[in-house]
Motif scaffolding. Structure first.
Motif, PDB file in Angstrom:
ATOM      1  N   VAL B  91       4.511  -2.483   8.434  1.00 23.61           N
ATOM      2  CA  VAL B  91       3.964  -1.481   7.515  1.00 23.61           C
ATOM      3  C   VAL B  91       3.873  -0.131   8.221  1.00 23.61           C
ATOM      4  N   GLY B  92       3.476  -0.157   9.493  1.00 24.60           N
ATOM      5  CA  GLY B  92       3.406   1.081  10.265  1.00 24.60           C
ATOM      6  C   GLY B  92       4.758   1.736  10.413  1.00 24.60           C
ATOM      7  N   ALA B  93       5.779   0.922  10.650  1.00 25.51           N
ATOM      8  CA  ALA B  93       7.129   1.470  10.816  1.00 25.51           C
ATOM      9  C   ALA B  93       7.596   2.134   9.529  1.00 25.51           C
ATOM     10  N   LEU B  94       7.401   1.453   8.406  1.00 25.89           N
ATOM     11  CA  LEU B  94       7.839   2.059   7.149  1.00 25.89           C
ATOM     12  C   LEU B  94       7.035   3.311   6.839  1.00 25.89           C
ATOM     13  N   ARG B  95       5.731   3.255   7.083  1.00 29.73           N
ATOM     14  CA  ARG B  95       4.890   4.414   6.794  1.00 29.73           C
ATOM     15  C   ARG B  95       5.396   5.670   7.504  1.00 29.73           C
ATOM     16  N   ALA B  96       5.911   5.490   8.720  1.00 35.08           N
ATOM     17  CA  ALA B  96       6.413   6.661   9.445  1.00 35.08           C
ATOM     18  C   ALA B  96       7.562   7.325   8.683  1.00 35.08           C
ATOM     19  N   PHE B  97       8.442   6.528   8.106  1.00 44.08           N
ATOM     20  CA  PHE B  97       9.550   7.116   7.326  1.00 44.08           C
ATOM     21  C   PHE B  97       9.040   7.766   6.039  1.00 44.08           C
ATOM     22  N   VAL B  98       8.053   7.121   5.429  1.00 45.54           N
ATOM     23  CA  VAL B  98       7.499   7.649   4.175  1.00 45.54           C
ATOM     24  C   VAL B  98       6.847   9.003   4.437  1.00 45.54           C
ATOM     25  N   GLU B  99       6.054   9.078   5.489  1.00 44.13           N
ATOM     26  CA  GLU B  99       5.361  10.334   5.783  1.00 44.13           C
ATOM     27  C   GLU B  99       6.330  11.399   6.277  1.00 44.13           C
ATOM     28  N   ALA B 100       7.354  10.983   7.021  1.00 50.60           N
ATOM     29  CA  ALA B 100       8.355  11.959   7.467  1.00 50.60           C
ATOM     30  C   ALA B 100       9.080  12.572   6.272  1.00 50.60           C
ATOM     31  N   ALA B 101       9.119  11.835   5.150  1.00 49.74           N
ATOM     32  CA  ALA B 101       9.744  12.355   3.934  1.00 49.74           C
ATOM     33  C   ALA B 101       8.752  13.151   3.093  1.00 49.74           C
ATOM     34  N   GLY B 102       7.532  13.327   3.602  1.00 51.99           N
ATOM     35  CA  GLY B 102       6.539  14.112   2.872  1.00 51.99           C
ATOM     36  C   GLY B 102       5.841  13.332   1.768  1.00 51.99           C
ATOM     37  N   LEU B 103       5.943  12.010   1.830  1.00 53.62           N
ATOM     38  CA  LEU B 103       5.304  11.168   0.811  1.00 53.62           C
ATOM     39  C   LEU B 103       4.130  10.416   1.429  1.00 53.62           C
ATOM     40  N   LYS B 104       3.455   9.637   0.602  1.00 56.93           N
ATOM     41  CA  LYS B 104       2.367   8.782   1.080  1.00 56.93           C
ATOM     42  C   LYS B 104       2.697   7.342   0.708  1.00 56.93           C
ATOM     43  N   LEU B 105       2.477   6.428   1.637  1.00 57.10           N
ATOM     44  CA  LEU B 105       2.765   5.013   1.344  1.00 57.10           C
ATOM     45  C   LEU B 105       1.855   4.532   0.226  1.00 57.10           C
ATOM     46  N   HIS B 106       2.390   3.764  -0.701  1.00 55.88           N
ATOM     47  CA  HIS B 106       1.713   3.421  -1.945  1.00 55.88           C
ATOM     48  C   HIS B 106       1.161   1.992  -1.961  1.00 55.88           C
ATOM     49  N   HIS B 107       1.953   1.037  -1.476  1.00 52.39           N
ATOM     50  CA  HIS B 107       1.515  -0.353  -1.590  1.00 52.39           C
ATOM     51  C   HIS B 107       2.189  -1.231  -0.544  1.00 52.39           C
ATOM     52  N   VAL B 108       1.739  -2.463  -0.484  1.00 50.64           N
ATOM     53  CA  VAL B 108       2.352  -3.479   0.376  1.00 50.64           C
ATOM     54  C   VAL B 108       2.581  -4.725  -0.474  1.00 50.64           C
ATOM     55  N   LYS B 109       3.771  -5.273  -0.369  1.00 54.71           N
ATOM     56  CA  LYS B 109       4.053  -6.542  -1.044  1.00 54.71           C
ATOM     57  C   LYS B 109       4.730  -7.453  -0.040  1.00 54.71           C
ATOM     58  N   PRO B 110       4.090  -8.552   0.333  1.00 58.16           N
ATOM     59  CA  PRO B 110       4.738  -9.464   1.298  1.00 58.16           C
ATOM     60  C   PRO B 110       6.001 -10.058   0.675  1.00 58.16           C
ATOM     61  N   HIS B 111       6.942 -10.386   1.541  1.00 60.00           N
ATOM     62  CA  HIS B 111       8.246 -10.881   1.071  1.00 60.00           C
ATOM     63  C   HIS B 111       8.400 -12.395   1.260  1.00 60.00           C
ATOM     64  N   GLY B 112       9.080 -13.002   0.319  1.00 63.06           N
ATOM     65  CA  GLY B 112       9.586 -14.373   0.483  1.00 63.06           C
ATOM     66  C   GLY B 112       8.536 -15.396   0.879  1.00 63.06           C
ATOM     67  N   SER B 113       8.770 -16.076   1.987  1.00 61.89           N
ATOM     68  CA  SER B 113       7.846 -17.114   2.440  1.00 61.89           C
ATOM     69  C   SER B 113       6.455 -16.566   2.733  1.00 61.89           C
ATOM     70  N   LEU B 114       6.393 -15.355   3.181  1.00 63.49           N
ATOM     71  CA  LEU B 114       5.101 -14.746   3.494  1.00 63.49           C
ATOM     72  C   LEU B 114       4.293 -14.578   2.202  1.00 63.49           C
ATOM     73  N   TYR B 115       4.970 -14.232   1.142  1.00 64.11           N
ATOM     74  CA  TYR B 115       4.351 -14.095  -0.176  1.00 64.11           C
ATOM     75  C   TYR B 115       3.820 -15.454  -0.627  1.00 64.11           C
ATOM     76  N   GLY B 116       4.663 -16.458  -0.483  1.00 63.91           N
ATOM     77  CA  GLY B 116       4.241 -17.803  -0.893  1.00 63.91           C
ATOM     78  C   GLY B 116       3.068 -18.312  -0.072  1.00 63.91           C
ATOM     79  N   MET B 117       3.129 -18.091   1.243  1.00 54.70           N
ATOM     80  CA  MET B 117       2.045 -18.539   2.115  1.00 54.70           C
ATOM     81  C   MET B 117       0.739 -17.809   1.795  1.00 54.70           C
ATOM     82  N   ALA B 118       0.844 -16.555   1.356  1.00 53.24           N
ATOM     83  CA  ALA B 118      -0.366 -15.785   1.009  1.00 53.24           C
ATOM     84  C   ALA B 118      -1.063 -16.373  -0.202  1.00 53.24           C
ATOM     85  N   MET B 119      -0.293 -16.973  -1.102  1.00 51.35           N
ATOM     86  CA  MET B 119      -0.893 -17.575  -2.286  1.00 51.35           C
ATOM     87  C   MET B 119      -1.454 -18.961  -1.991  1.00 51.35           C
ATOM     88  N   GLN B 120      -0.764 -19.666  -1.038  1.00 54.67           N
ATOM     89  CA  GLN B 120      -1.099 -21.077  -0.823  1.00 54.67           C
ATOM     90  C   GLN B 120      -2.154 -21.338   0.255  1.00 54.67           C
TER      91      GLN B 120
END
Lengths: 250, 250, 250, 250
Positions: B91-120
């Motif tokens: 998340v920190g790595a992506l945020r750096a690109f977002v802020e370098a583009a003059g934007l603000k990071l909006h949300h986080v969504k875990p991917h794939g197995s991480l998403y499933g594990m978060a629910m289970q």
């Protein structure tokens, strides 16, 4: 004039241990923390930041080439865009750990081949400096006062901290002699050499010649067998000579 | 009530292309950008952020397990500390690109197995939520309203956006049926299904039963053959039914 | 004189698809199969070997630099020992799949930067040839007749197959013009060019000049839009001109 | 009856050093060499094979999950096809180094989580055994006599060598207690325990109970502080008791 002590930290990876961070952190004033490309992993990064915080050490990012096996020391022919983006990624990742610990990121020091390429090729120096600026304009760039990186960084408005190397030799051209393992050196000799670099701006090369040298941060390595003796001796002599050992102000 | 359209973006890697980001970005309101562990690389991340900016799309981080070959879909037995730290890093790595583009990071969504594990698994949900909080307390967490992640996130003070899946089926237990390739579906049928989920809070499962469903962000996939027809149809019907398609406020 | 058709195959990785192996395998006589460093993974390798077997295509190893993100095209400053060992590793891994399928490994063709380095630096050519010899002295080395690799390989006792490039241009120095995407070319023009290379040993460069060229294996790419038209046209013209299209004997 | 001493070797990676291969190789009779997925790299593999050759130690492949950071100890949900193919790849890669050194590959021992999964899940045991058969039917499989791997391997026609663990504890269910660091143990106690396992087929568990145990190869770890004292004591007692310490015949 204050003198800073910087060292590379957080170079372990998973089960693989490198360096003596626990033991050496207390001797330095700023830590260059590996960011996961040439060394380090997220958990190592978090723990290294916590250790730096414990000892009041400033935390900098130490991004490298994407080559864990080569430890970032094998030159790779990346595009300038790739160098820039790989830097932003790594510095951003480390910054997240630093801020999560309630600290502020202090500096950036490129690692290994990336450091060398920054000095030797103007376009690389520009790509690296732009990446630092893109993440945070107030970050210091740590680099040797030699080659392209310094002038480029200054012209682009970056704050630059020039480095002196205490436990590595300079060759006849003023380049560092990089060794796989760091030799044991006599602490008092290293201390005398550093004092001379700081006070007179001179250092003896491996050719026996003398070159001009300039810097306010002394780079030390944690994995020399007598590293803590060396750093203690250097600090003692610097303080005796009237140079407090303190990191550049955040 | 506003409805958000989110899609996974930035899943290409080096020379490998995945998805149709260029074509699909204009249809969505928030983008989940891969962060380099299961997909994506620094240059892809930068370009994806720029593309989102061009279309006024909110940018979220889409961190995954450290397994490029498995595309983050092969469950891995990480410790909670590793999950937390891998999240902060990405998340920190992506945020750096977002802020370098003059934007603000909006949300986080875990991917794939991480998403499933978060629910289970409650402990995984906690590790993930703590990581989001550690980076920025104001970030939204995107997740399905099922299992542990939602309640844990709410109790920890995170802002949660619940998701509805437009182009995937729900099985009899309300879980998603994940397929390697996304089938072509009739746009008007997908639209009717989404309208029903939004208005009545109900969806038909693959068992023929009906289950309660709740959410304000519709997840869509860019790699279905008729993806743009589907997204256009869903948007048209939602707007006709009085639901503006807009991202959650930054 | 027989002419061989070789193409790079097995360049997909995990969920990432590259090339059109299924469609193109039937047109060639020898396949250069990626070995997991710059592209390919174990399952892709196994499937690619099975596909080659199905069409009676000879299987060669196509080892590359350890850089998936750069697809083996970013030069890396490896030691000669590392180049040798990385080659032995990759060729050995592929050979296991080939033998498990009841076949015998046919050749080795270095990929991307490794191929270029083999032509440009004698020490690299030696390291590569030694690796091939160390795995199996009877393997062919596929390479262009230019630079160090050919003479080194011959002097070290390797069997060498020289390559002609059908769908890439040669620059004024006889080097290939590598492009990220392969342009559509007129099949009859490519065929005429190949016939001329084979029969007269000449090819026109991008400078308009003519250079001598020599080889018995034509390299083709599966990802040109009209790749199958090109390969069909080249084969037809070669056979008409009395050159059977057959792989070098195992 | 001969008794074999096996140990994991070649677990260093790039600049990262793990284990004490140089020192420990002389004490063992067969080496399990990491193959680059969970540990090891091509150059480490080559050097480890050379070291084994120097001491007349039989060389086996020690393939693991594709997870360097987790050292192959974090379970991953691979398909059976992926497990099979990852095994063929790694064993084939190591075999190339073994044969280049003029030796013949002796055995295969799965590493870490893969070892555990082979005992616990029949389908994994089958995938692993099939991979060994696909590379070379004459290879030994090293495994504990517990769970699925042994019976599956025997029914599929593999030669199996059962292992006894000298410096790890067995829990009440006969499973190994895996520790991150290996505790110092009294050499004479370890020796007595091994003698009892070999002669009486019994071992005391951490619960204080006794379980039946069977095996002809003693697994030892090179990174225990007093590893060489332990191995010397075990060998001395075994030989005194009439059990020569020799590797299974190639």
């Amino acid at each position: 004039m204050n003198i800073d002590f910087n060292a590379d930290m957080g170079e372990s990876f998973g089960m693989y241990v490198m360096g003596n961070d626990e033991k050496f952190m207390k001797y330095i004033t700023s830590a260059n923390v590996a960011c996961g490309f040439h060394a380090g992993d997220p958990t190592v990064m978090k723990k290294t930041v916590a250790l730096a915080k414990q000892y009041g050490v400033q935390v900098g990012a130490h991004p490298g080439l994407p080559d864990l096996q080569g430890f970032g020391r094998r030159a790779m022919n990346l595009t300038m865009e790739e160098i820039h983006d790989d830097m932003v990624y790594q510095v951003g990742a480390l910054r997240a750990f630093v801020e999560a610990a309630g600290l502020k990121l202090h500096h950036v020091k490129p690692h290994g081949s990336l450091y060398g390429m920054a000095m030797q090729r103007e376009e690389v120096a520009k790509a690296i400096c732009q990446a630092v600026l893109d993440v945070d304009k107030s970050l210091y760039l740590y680099i040797m006062k030699k080659g392209f990186a310094g002038p480029v960084a200054e012209s682009m408005g970056l704050r630059v901290v020039y480095e002196l190397y205490a436990d590595l030799d300079y060759d006849g051209d003023g380049n560092l002699v990089i060794t796989r393992h760091h030799d044991v050196r006599k602490p008092e000799e290293v201390a005398a050499r550093v004092i001379r670099m700081v006070r007179e701006g001179k250092v003896k090369t491996t050719k026996g010649t003398e070159i001009a040298i300039e810097g306010t941060s002394v780079c030390l390595h944690s994995d020399t067998a007598n590293a803590s003796d060396i750093v203690a001796a250097v600090r003692k002599e610097l303080e005796k000579a009237g140079y407090p050992v303190v990191a550049p102000k955040l």
